[in-house]
Design an enzyme around this catalytic site. Structure first.
Site, PDB file in Angstrom:
ATOM      1  N   ASP A   1       5.015   5.031  -3.788  1.00 26.98           N
ATOM      2  CA  ASP A   1       3.777   5.267  -3.043  1.00 26.98           C
ATOM      3  C   ASP A   1       3.902   6.432  -2.067  1.00 26.98           C
ATOM      4  OD1 ASP A   1       1.094   4.545  -2.631  1.00 26.98           O
ATOM      5  OD2 ASP A   1       1.584   3.445  -0.804  1.00 26.98           O
TER       6      ASP A   1
ATOM      7  N   SER B   1      -5.442   3.979  -0.809  1.00 28.99           N
ATOM      8  CA  SER B   1      -5.042   3.477  -2.123  1.00 28.99           C
ATOM      9  C   SER B   1      -5.909   2.289  -2.525  1.00 28.99           C
ATOM     10  CB  SER B   1      -3.574   3.054  -2.110  1.00 28.99           C
ATOM     11  OG  SER B   1      -2.753   4.134  -1.747  1.00 28.99           O
TER      12      SER B   1
ATOM     13  N   GLN C   1      -1.918   5.807  -9.927  1.00 34.92           N
ATOM     14  CA  GLN C   1      -2.635   5.233  -8.797  1.00 34.92           C
ATOM     15  C   GLN C   1      -4.022   5.848  -8.691  1.00 34.92           C
ATOM     16  OE1 GLN C   1      -2.037   5.662  -4.124  1.00 34.92           O
ATOM     17  NE2 GLN C   1      -0.564   4.174  -4.943  1.00 34.92           N
TER      18      GLN C   1
END
Length: 427
Positions: A336, A358, A408
């Site tokens: 991430d 996110s 993502q």
């Protein structure tokens, strides 16, 4: 019973799954097989009260009295994968084999193996433990519930870092699965910002257990609300086809690159965030990751338009245990960093403050790797539209093998001026 069948059986015992894999292997070395006939009392006079029994085949009936006159009595049954030990109230308890019974007995002198210092290591030293292992160490509350915290010094902004949610949730999931099955994929959703000042409760649902696969859902709960969840799949190693089309780009070795100031503190922290050199304690942890950017794009102003891509080497600081599932949890924790933010790069300019949140994150693990050795993370963002950015990443080891892939989606927006009312936390 051969060693491998013992290990496989113990790996399916729920109470043992939350132990380090090394502890389960040690327990397998010390258990003794015990056989009982139907109707036989499991405990004989003078036997050690601290021995622990794991039922391999058959069932037992337990009758337990609560008063000296034996007027109040509870009766229940235990079966395969249950465990028990002789109660200190020997005279008021009877454990009788209902069928032919086989148990694996762990002698009392090895019972400490049931109480490791962490879910990853039998013994830990807070001064030498790898910081990321400390971050991903959880407290088991029961067989399917774990508690995690945000340690001081760990990556965060005003909310819990997304990689921490993923790494801790995967740690919890893995501690409800036979350790011979290794994490191979997960799909996660970020629902609400996590509060860094209170514990996170991870609740695991055991969705599927078949010989070669296991599936788990994990809810992360704070203030009685689900703030994050994921579904993870685990696969037992087996022979299969092998090919790789993706090619690792030709980049300088990490030893030839310098860390950029501020980057190892994470993109979500202020650029003037001070570096700290401190020993890990029960409530704090040093920055857990070494990062070596391949180019100097991170030295550009946040208002400078640039390509939606980045490559950097990274590895965990310190030495991690030889547990492949832990290394994969750390890979998820890494993934991430500087991820959805890359989709903002083509849209940076003066007068615009970019913001990203996110939404969901998916990963696939292709090959074994060590997270405490250098990995090249190659990230790009093929598209952004309708206030959503899409990023994808690949990690390669130094041999050029593709070890994991990640994707993502996040909300990407522009705040017009620094004085504008912030909507970064609003969806």
């Amino acid at each position: 019973m051969d060693a491998q069948p013992v290990i496989e059986f113990l790996g399916d015992v729920p109470v043992l799954q939350r132990l380090p894999s090394s502890s389960i292997r040690k327990i397998a070395q010390h258990v003794v097989i015990k056989h009982f006939n139907s109707g036989e009392n499991v405990f004989q006079e003078g036997e050690n009260e601290g021995d622990i029994y794991f039922i391999s085949e058959g069932e037992v009936e337990v009758s337990r009295s609560f008063h000296a006159d034996n007027q109040d009595c509870q009766v229940f049954q235990w079966k395969k994968f249950d465990h028990f030990t002789r109660s200190e109230f020997v005279g008021q308890e009877a454990i009788i084999a209902l069928t032919k019974l086989t148990c694996l007995m762990l002698p009392k002198k090895y019972s400490h193996l049931m109480h490791p210092e962490s879910i990853w290591s039998q013994d830990i030293n807070l001064e030498t433990i790898a910081p990321v292992e400390h971050i991903l160490s959880l407290d088991p509350l029961d067989l399917n519930t774990f508690r995690g915290i945000t340690l001081k010094g760990a990556p965060k902004s005003d909310k819990v870092y997304g990689g921490q949610f993923m790494g801790q949730a995967l740690s919890a999931a893995s501690k409800t699965v036979n350790f011979l099955k290794t994490l191979h994929s997960f799909h996660a959703h970020f629902l609400l910002g996590g509060d860094v000042n209170i514990p996170i409760i991870y609740q695991v649902d055991r969705l599927r257990d078949v010989p070669n696969f296991a599936t788990r859902r994990v809810n992360a709960v704070q203030k009685e609300r689900i703030v994050f969840f994921l579904i993870a799949s685990f696969h037992r190693e087996e022979e299969g086809f092998d090919h790789q089309e993706s090619t690792m780009p030709s980049v300088p070795d990490p030893e030839t690159l310098m860390p950029k100031y501020g980057l190892e503190e994470g993109v979500k922290l202020p650029r003037n965030h001070p570096r700290r050199v401190e020993a890990s304690t029960s409530t704090s942890v040093p920055w857990p990751t070494e990062i070596r950017p391949v180019d100097d794009t991170q030295s550009h102003s946040t208002h400078t338009k640039r390509s939606p891509s980045i490559s950097y080497w990274l590895r965990a600081k310190g030495r991690l245990p030889d547990d492949q599932t832990l290394h994969r949890c750390v890979g998820a924790y890494f993934s991430d960093m500087l991820f959805i933010q890359i989709s903002l790069n083509p849209h940076r300019r003066e007068g615009i403050i970019p913001s990203s949140i996110s939404l969901d994150h998916s990963m696939w693990f292709h090959r074994d790797f060590r997270a405490d050795e250098w990995l090249l993370y190659v990230i790009d963002s093929p598209t952004a539209y309708n206030a959503r950015g899409f990023s994808r990443g690949q990690m390669f080891n130094r041999k050029g093998e593709l070890v994991l892939s990640a994707m993502q989606v996040g909300v990407v927006r522009a705040l017009k001026t620094p004085s504008s009312s912030s909507t970064a936390s609003k969806l």
